[in-house]
Design a protein around this motif. Sequence first.
Motif, PDB file in Angstrom:
ATOM      1  N   VAL A  34      14.862   4.430   0.056  1.00  0.00           N
ATOM      2  CA  VAL A  34      13.747   4.085  -0.830  1.00  0.00           C
ATOM      3  C   VAL A  34      13.453   5.313  -1.684  1.00  0.00           C
ATOM      4  O   VAL A  34      12.834   6.271  -1.230  1.00  0.00           O
ATOM      5  N   ALA A  54       9.616  -1.929   2.556  1.00  0.00           N
ATOM      6  CA  ALA A  54      10.973  -1.915   3.109  1.00  0.00           C
ATOM      7  C   ALA A  54      10.925  -1.954   4.632  1.00  0.00           C
ATOM      8  O   ALA A  54      11.722  -2.657   5.281  1.00  0.00           O
ATOM      9  N   ILE A  72      15.894   3.678   7.530  1.00  0.00           N
ATOM     10  CA  ILE A  72      15.275   3.818   6.206  1.00  0.00           C
ATOM     11  C   ILE A  72      15.092   5.294   5.874  1.00  0.00           C
ATOM     12  O   ILE A  72      14.526   6.058   6.665  1.00  0.00           O
ATOM     13  N   VAL A 309      10.270  -4.919  -3.455  1.00  0.00           N
ATOM     14  CA  VAL A 309      11.027  -4.110  -2.494  1.00  0.00           C
ATOM     15  C   VAL A 309      11.233  -4.906  -1.204  1.00  0.00           C
ATOM     16  O   VAL A 309      12.330  -4.948  -0.638  1.00  0.00           O
ATOM     17  N   TYR A 310      10.173  -5.549  -0.747  1.00  0.00           N
ATOM     18  CA  TYR A 310      10.252  -6.395   0.457  1.00  0.00           C
ATOM     19  C   TYR A 310      11.271  -7.516   0.250  1.00  0.00           C
ATOM     20  O   TYR A 310      12.165  -7.735   1.079  1.00  0.00           O
ATOM     21  N   THR A 313      14.964  -6.124  -0.256  1.00  0.00           N
ATOM     22  CA  THR A 313      15.517  -5.595   0.989  1.00  0.00           C
ATOM     23  C   THR A 313      15.943  -6.725   1.918  1.00  0.00           C
ATOM     24  O   THR A 313      17.028  -6.684   2.518  1.00  0.00           O
TER      25      THR A 313
END
Length: 339
Positions: A34, A54, A72, A309-310, A313
């Motif tokens: 990220v 994420a 991550i 992003v969620y 991912t």
Amino acid sequence: MFKKALLAGVALSAFLTGSAMAAGVSGDKVVIGVLTDLSGVYTDISGKGSILAAEMAVAEFGGKVLDKPIEILSADHQNKADIAANVAREWIDTKGADVMVDLVNSAAGLAVQGVGKEKGIVTINTGAASVRLTQKECSPTGFHWIYDTYALAHVTPPVIIAEGGNTWFIMTADYAFGHSLEADAMAVVKELGGTVVGSVRHPFPSSDLSSFLLQAQASGAKVIALANAGQDTINSVKQAAEFGIVSGGQKLVALLAFDTDIHSLGLELGQGLTVTTGFYWDLDDETRAFSKKFFDKFGKMPTMVQAAVYSGTLHYLNAVKASGTDEGAVVAAKMRETR
């Protein structure tokens, strides 16, 4: 579904013309990087919230994919393309990074997508907006998620022009994102019979925008459009109020704005401001459910960058699972196939 709905805003890069079959997970883990803004003008719209998004996606996925752990990484690119590219290279070469997400700031996003193209690594730009990501500098492993300047320019100007706002002055952040949004907005305004009476570019970032706003005010344009974002947009609106721009009859339009911007401005300064967004937490039951989980952990509702992003991912992890590998070209093909 909410996750699928977000994908409707995806602008995909060039079609992948084939890749070698691969299997298995490199380095016995899948590594998600990220790369975001943790200290600058975009920290509220991405930043720690993007890292959390994420993490939420990984947790929802079960923490593993193909029976391998998911790791991550996170870092602050400081809104500088060279720093972003250097961090991306280091992560890929020394930590086995498989995918980069967030990448807010178009200069940083373009730089990292270039590294991803060279290294065969998937990049998911959720914060960058320049259409160069899917046009001149497209990548077979690059994805543009949630919004871009073409989409923004084709939503707001038509509405404003239909309401009589047919003369425009554009105030632009002087870097890749601003240039792209300015060009797209100008094209749409002219196409719809409007006139762009002038434009001016301000340094990025900028705390004092007074001279640029005075030029916009003096132009006599019915509409002053802000081709900037984050703290630059907030500063523009606040200082426009000090000069009486809106009270004087000119309309202020934020071509890219976020919930966090409105909260920072407050109701008095925010009312009457026209904005465009690709995600709103209170849209439907699924956006509310996701946003409540996010709020419980972060204390704020997610911006469209963080929600993307969620979504991005999760889509990436599902593609890894379906492909049986984390090899970039194969996963990218599966991501397109299952969009």
